[in-house]
Design a protein around this motif. Sequence first.
Motif, mmCIF file in Angstrom:
data_model
loop_
_atom_site.group_PDB
_atom_site.id
_atom_site.type_symbol
_atom_site.label_atom_id
_atom_site.label_comp_id
_atom_site.label_asym_id
_atom_site.label_seq_id
_atom_site.Cartn_x
_atom_site.Cartn_y
_atom_site.Cartn_z
ATOM 1 N N ALA A 210 -2.057 6.678 8.515
ATOM 2 C CA ALA A 210 -3.053 5.528 8.374
ATOM 3 C C ALA A 210 -3.394 5.083 7.008
ATOM 4 C CB ALA A 210 -4.117 5.531 9.288
ATOM 5 N N ALA A 211 -3.184 6.120 5.961
ATOM 6 C CA ALA A 211 -3.773 6.323 4.623
ATOM 7 C C ALA A 211 -2.999 5.125 3.785
ATOM 8 C CB ALA A 211 -3.795 7.344 3.888
ATOM 9 N N PRO A 212 -1.702 5.045 3.796
ATOM 10 C CA PRO A 212 -1.026 4.051 2.963
ATOM 11 C C PRO A 212 -1.328 2.591 3.542
ATOM 12 C CG PRO A 212 0.465 5.395 4.270
ATOM 13 C CD PRO A 212 -0.809 6.091 4.588
ATOM 14 N N ILE A 213 -1.635 2.460 4.806
ATOM 15 C CA ILE A 213 -1.913 1.136 5.211
ATOM 16 C C ILE A 213 -3.130 0.775 4.847
ATOM 17 C CG2 ILE A 213 -2.247 0.113 7.429
ATOM 18 C CD1 ILE A 213 -0.047 1.783 8.946
ATOM 19 N N ALA A 214 -4.258 1.731 4.887
ATOM 20 C CA ALA A 214 -5.687 1.457 4.642
ATOM 21 C C ALA A 214 -5.442 0.976 3.011
ATOM 22 C CB ALA A 214 -6.584 2.741 4.607
ATOM 23 N N ARG A 215 -4.916 1.642 2.032
ATOM 24 C CA ARG A 215 -4.887 1.357 0.777
ATOM 25 C C ARG A 215 -4.188 0.073 0.583
ATOM 26 N NH1 ARG A 215 -2.997 6.804 0.151
ATOM 27 N NH2 ARG A 215 -0.867 6.269 0.240
ATOM 28 N N ALA A 216 -3.215 -0.392 1.357
ATOM 29 C CA ALA A 216 -2.547 -1.590 1.114
ATOM 30 C C ALA A 216 -3.429 -2.709 1.623
ATOM 31 C CB ALA A 216 -1.384 -1.517 1.982
ATOM 32 N N LEU A 217 -4.368 -2.536 2.688
ATOM 33 C CA LEU A 217 -5.040 -3.365 3.130
ATOM 34 C C LEU A 217 -6.584 -3.589 2.288
ATOM 35 C CD1 LEU A 217 -4.518 -3.556 7.095
ATOM 36 C CD2 LEU A 217 -3.605 -4.930 5.374
ATOM 37 N N GLY A 218 -6.756 -2.386 1.712
ATOM 38 C CA GLY A 218 -8.214 -2.389 0.864
ATOM 39 C C GLY A 218 -9.145 -2.193 2.021
#
Length: 392
Positions: A210-218
């Motif tokens: 989930a971490a890179p998805i969260a970063r990409a979506l802000g």
Amino acid sequence: MIQRFLLRDLEMALEDAPAVVMLGPRQVGKTTLAHQLTGQPPPVYLDLESEGDRARLQEPELYLEPLEGSLVVLDEIQRMPDLFQSLRGLIDRGRGRGRRTGRFLLLGSASLDLLRQSSESLAGRITQLELTPITGLEAGVEHLDSLWVRGGFPDSLLARDERASTRWRQSFIRTYLERDIPQLGPRIPAETLRRFWTMLAHQQGAVLNAAPIARALGVTGKTVASYLDLMVDLLLLRRLQPWHRNVGKRLVKSPKVYVRDSGLVHSLLGIPDLDGLLGHPIAGMTWEGLVIESLIACVPRDWEPAFYRTSAGAEIDLVLVPPGAAPWAIEVKRSASPRLERGFHSACDDIAPAQRFVVYPGRERFPLPGGAEAIDLVTLCGILRAQAAGGH
């Protein structure tokens, strides 16, 4: 018209229980299947998205009690969840008059809240079924490529050409994002949810991080988890859990995530047809997703689907676990000459499966080294369906 094997399951469930809830995403064919039911008197159909039908149910017991002799179909039941308490009273009074089965068929497009409400209110009175998009078994060997490219939603699969199929899927995605999800309550910007859905399509079948998805979506990891819960609840994503038995190995503990319909993956990624798909790096994973969805739709309902992976690289794409028995190990290959890696054999050494199959796009069935067997998707679906019919 493609015959859906769930029709027989539905008829049997209505013979055994006073109420049946059939879940499935919008446009998957629930209403069509319900209209195929027959009886005397004929079933009564109410669409709870219709203002007129909702008005009939303002006093539900007054309207429904005189219909005790008919099967009543309530479509989009999640629009009126307060009905469950009234249905309970009607079922119990009907039992006292000898009407014990086949009272209500409830159709719903969202699962978790609906299942919780129905199980709490109608405990011991309701059976649950899920209608998936069309499976490999239902489409047949000759239509597997079309099913893979277009997905299993009937209007997409049966469209007159690829362009019409693509337009239908694009409209389906837009309608879910702009209308259906807001109707359920979450106030999530449609573009944010589209980006999330597309990211998961790019990572089809990957272990969730989930971490890179969260970063990409802000957004936060917790917000990503809530988006995932929502899409799983809408039966659009599958969270395939890892198999956790004590085998003395360091096991991967995060789920794998699949967009459940291959046609939606291809639309989200802009893949227009079979030629475009065959040259795309996602092809193997969307084939795997199609196989896994078809097989899970065919297994007995008390079997547990999972995957197996260790930190050392031992891996099985799909593990099907019958209650109290050894699991079945299933690997998926998009190759006419499938070969098994050492990781599959190592994983089989760990879990000692009763059956070892490799699903591939050919039509012949033949043995492979290590006790595995190459098999086509339709044949294996038929084997699992026979297990379900036999009550094993």
